[in-house]
Every structure is written in C-alpha cells, then in structure tokens.
Design an enzyme around this catalytic site. Structure first.
Site, PDB file in Angstrom:
ATOM      1  N   THR A  33      47.728  38.052  37.037  1.00 39.46           N
ATOM      2  CA  THR A  33      48.259  39.467  37.507  1.00 39.46           C
ATOM      3  C   THR A  33      49.668  39.347  37.625  1.00 39.46           C
ATOM      4  O   THR A  33      50.205  40.251  37.020  1.00 39.46           O
ATOM      5  CB  THR A  33      47.620  40.213  38.742  1.00 39.46           C
ATOM      6  N   TYR A  46      44.673  47.181  34.622  1.00 41.25           N
ATOM      7  CA  TYR A  46      45.596  46.372  33.980  1.00 41.25           C
ATOM      8  C   TYR A  46      44.991  45.279  33.029  1.00 41.25           C
ATOM      9  O   TYR A  46      44.076  45.051  33.332  1.00 41.25           O
ATOM     10  CB  TYR A  46      46.807  45.984  34.851  1.00 41.25           C
ATOM     11  N   THR A 112      45.270  34.796  40.552  1.00 40.66           N
ATOM     12  CA  THR A 112      44.714  34.498  42.166  1.00 40.66           C
ATOM     13  C   THR A 112      43.332  34.467  42.224  1.00 40.66           C
ATOM     14  O   THR A 112      43.051  33.612  43.296  1.00 40.66           O
ATOM     15  CB  THR A 112      45.341  35.967  43.043  1.00 40.66           C
ATOM     16  N   ASP A 113      42.492  34.914  41.426  1.00 40.15           N
ATOM     17  CA  ASP A 113      40.895  34.592  41.724  1.00 40.15           C
ATOM     18  C   ASP A 113      40.680  33.225  41.717  1.00 40.15           C
ATOM     19  O   ASP A 113      39.962  32.884  42.723  1.00 40.15           O
ATOM     20  CB  ASP A 113      40.444  35.185  40.387  1.00 40.15           C
ATOM     21  N   LYS A 185      41.227  32.891  48.828  1.00 33.86           N
ATOM     22  CA  LYS A 185      41.491  34.076  48.468  1.00 33.86           C
ATOM     23  C   LYS A 185      40.425  34.920  49.351  1.00 33.86           C
ATOM     24  O   LYS A 185      39.114  34.519  49.328  1.00 33.86           O
ATOM     25  CB  LYS A 185      41.396  34.561  47.090  1.00 33.86           C
ATOM     26  N   GLU A 306      20.416  21.733  61.382  1.00 33.33           N
ATOM     27  CA  GLU A 306      19.286  22.156  61.194  1.00 33.33           C
ATOM     28  C   GLU A 306      18.345  21.447  60.020  1.00 33.33           C
ATOM     29  O   GLU A 306      17.129  21.465  60.158  1.00 33.33           O
ATOM     30  CB  GLU A 306      19.118  23.439  61.044  1.00 33.33           C
TER      31      GLU A 306
HETATM   32  N1  ASP Z   1      41.860  38.267  38.006  1.00 34.47           N
HETATM   33  C1  ASP Z   1      43.240  38.066  38.044  1.00 34.47           C
HETATM   34  C2  ASP Z   1      43.551  36.539  37.728  1.00 34.47           C
HETATM   35  O1  ASP Z   1      42.901  35.869  38.577  1.00 34.47           O
HETATM   36  C3  ASP Z   1      43.856  38.372  39.487  1.00 34.47           C
HETATM   37  C4  ASP Z   1      45.044  37.961  39.961  1.00 34.47           C
HETATM   38  O2  ASP Z   1      45.532  37.371  39.166  1.00 34.47           O
HETATM   39  O3  ASP Z   1      45.507  38.426  40.921  1.00 34.47           O
HETATM   40  O4  ASP Z   1      44.082  36.254  36.891  1.00 34.47           O
END
Ligand code: ASP
Length: 349
Positions: A33, A46, A112-113, A185, A306
């Site tokens: 992103t 986007y 971020t994923d 995340k 367990e």
């Molecule tokens: N889908 C995106 C990615 O991980 C989300 C992000 O970058 O925030 O590339």
C-alpha cells in the site's frame, strides 16, 4: 569581500565533508500500500504496488539530508502475493549489500499483510548486525493523510541510528519500532495496526527521533542457526486453522500433498478437534513435523497441556503465531527432520 569568499569556500568544504560522512541507506522496494495508488484522496479502493521506488524516495526529500539514499526495485506486488522466490532474492540482496557492499543500513518497503513474515524470515537468515528496517503504510499514496511518507522518513532515521545495530530486523510503523519475532498485524485498516502482543514495542521514533527501550534476545541474524547462503528452496509447510465441529479434511489434504510440516492453529492453548488430532498423529507417524500453535493470538502454547505431546510426537511453537511458526519450521526443515532438534530451534529463535 576576500573574507566573504573564504567563508563560502569553508561552508562548501564543510557540506562536502558532511555529505561524504553521511551513511548510505539502500531502500529496497517490494510493493504494498505504501506504493499503492487510488483515484482520489477519499477513495478507499486502490491498487498496491503501482508506485516505483524512485517516486517513493522523491516524495520524501528530507531523507536525502540525513543519508545517501539508493533505491532498488525488488518486486512491486501486494504482499498477499509474497512468495519464496521473492524472499530468497530479497534476503540474498540484503545480505550482499550489508556484508560485501557499502550499505550502512537497509530499509525495505513492503505491504503490511505479510510484513511480519518477511521480517521474521530475514531476521533468521541475514548475516549482519547492521540495521534492517521494514516499513509500509495503511493508507495508499493518493489518500488524504497518507502515512507512507512519514513512516519512510522514520524508517530511514531508524536505519542510521547506532542503537539499531544488533537488533535484528525491525518494523517501523506509526511512530513505533517492533522486533521482527514479536510484531503482528492486528487490525485490517487502522494505522496503529502493528503490535507485539507478547512483549510490546521495543522503541519509538517521533519525527525521526529514535528511542529504544528493549533488546530482542532470541537468536537472530549473526547468531541464528540459518544462513541465506545455504538456502536455495523452502519446503512445504501448511497452516491448519481449528474450529468447533471441525473435520480432518484439510490435514489429510496437506498430507496427501506432501507437506513436510504442519502448523496446527488450535483452539485455546493449541487444542485441535479430536478427528484433527488423530489425522495429525497419522502425519507424525509418516515423518511429518507437527507444531501445535494457537489461534488465540498471544501467549505460549504449552507442551503437554491438554494434549499429550509426548505421546503424539508433536512439538509446540512457544509463543510464535502460526504464520511465524510456519517460517521457522520451513527454515528448520532445511537443516533437519529430527523433532527434538526442531523443538530446540523453537526454544531459541
Ligand atoms: N494488501 C496490502 C499489502 O500487503 C496491504 C498493505 O500494504 O497495507 O500489500
């Protein structure tokens, strides 16, 4: 007049020396992103990975004042598309630049994923104690109040900070510094999505001012058991997520498709449904390494809680989440199939 000329020459000399003394930071761009764009400032849809590394750098001219910046495009993908091939290429390049090249620090822009997985992978295979900083954004570059530029500025500051040496790979987002092993995340849309649920952040970075409060002590980089120079491919390890009224179909599919390891993301303290437990046991009998983990999101999955791990031949993930346990098990399997040796790796990395 004569004095004025001398002064100008002196100032020029000083700035030449200052630029010579500036640290060199490579920005390796992979997409996400932070490199995404949409059609308007308020458009929530986007596409990731549309902006090139040069544009990312030119959007934050302030970084050129503190470091000699060099950019390289490794990939330009949403990090949901991240794969072993890009990981191996990225890790080799980071290693090369830090060990044999002139880089004083590395910043990796990333979606971020899956940033936490790439961060932990690099943390385990790169052989340098120089700063390696991962950064991304939750708002794309055309968005109102995009968080990418300040995150990138902060990341470069962390990459040139002496206290970042020896910390392994860190993630810089939203003014916080997190250790690769701990960070995850936690929110689909919030800019404060990155947390380290078991230990907390290790530092902060506020408009470039870096402060550390903790050191990651689990084995990483120079003293980890793994070295990117020896890794050409990674074995298949699947994650199986548990739920009520579960069935063994996914475990059986993983076994049929020759998974070498399975991360069982169990309920609570890593408890699988009975039929799943039996299928996992079949896997162990066929030489598959089964790591019990928890879908809870924080805390340790304790051995012989367990589930009688000794009887079934399972090991547990300590307090790694499933996606990080998968990274560690893949790497462990490049070295050994011995369950006890792999258990030790989970205790130390
Ligand atoms: N889908 C995106 C990615 O991980 C989300 C992000 O970058 O925030 O590339």
């Amino acid at each position: 007049m004569k004095f004025g000329l001398k002064k100008v020459v002196f100032v020029m000399l000083l700035s030449a020396i200052a630029s010579f003394a500036k640290p060199t930071v490579y920005i390796l761009a992979t997409g996400g992103t932070i490199a995404g764009s949409g059609s308007g400032a308020l458009d929530s849809s986007y596409t990731s990975g549309t902006v090139t590394v040069d544009k990312l750098i030119s959007a934050v001219p302030e970084i050129n004042k503190i470091a000699t910046i060099k950019g390289e495009q490794i990939s330009n993908i949403g990090s949901q598309e991240m794969n072993n091939e890009v990981w191996l290429k990225l890790a080799s390049r980071v290693n090369e630049l830090l060990v044999n090249g002139n880089a004083d620090g590395i910043v990796i822009t990333h979606g971020t994923d899956t940033m936490e997985e790439t961060a932990y992978f690099l943390n385990l295979v790169v052989k340098s104690d120089k700063p390696i900083v991962m950064v991304g954004a939750m708002r794309n570059s055309s968005s109102l109040s995009a968080d990418g530029p300040l995150n990138l500025f902060n990341a470069v500051n962390v990459a040139i900070d002496k206290n970042s040496i020896g910390k392994g790979v860190v993630v810089v987002m939203n003014d916080e510094i997190h250790a690769a092993r701990e960070v995850t995340k936690t929110n689909t849309t919030s800019v404060s999505t990155f947390k380290s649920p078991n230990s907390g952040k290790i530092g902060t970075v506020f408009y470039g001012k870096v402060k550390y409060y903790m050191n990651p002590i689990r084995k990483h980089t120079l003293n980890s058991d793994f070295d990117i120079a020896n890794i050409k491919e990674l074995p298949r390890v699947d994650i199986i997520y548990s739920h009520t009224n579960d069935n063994a179909d996914f475990v059986n599919t993983a076994l049929k498709n020759n998974a070498k390891g399975i991360i069982s993301s169990g309920m609570g303290n890593g408890n699988p449904y009975p039929s799943v437990l039996n299928a996992l046991f079949d896997g162990v009998k066929n030489g598959v390494i089964v790591v019990r983990d928890s879908r809870v999101g924080s805390g340790e999955t304790t051995l012989n809680g367990e589930v009688d791990d000794d009887k079934y031949g399972f090991i547990t993930s300590d307090n790694l989440n499933a996606q990080k346990a998968r990274v560690l098990l893949m790497l462990a399997l490049t070295k050994t199939n011995d369950k006890d040796k792999i258990a030790k790796i989970f205790e130390t990395h």
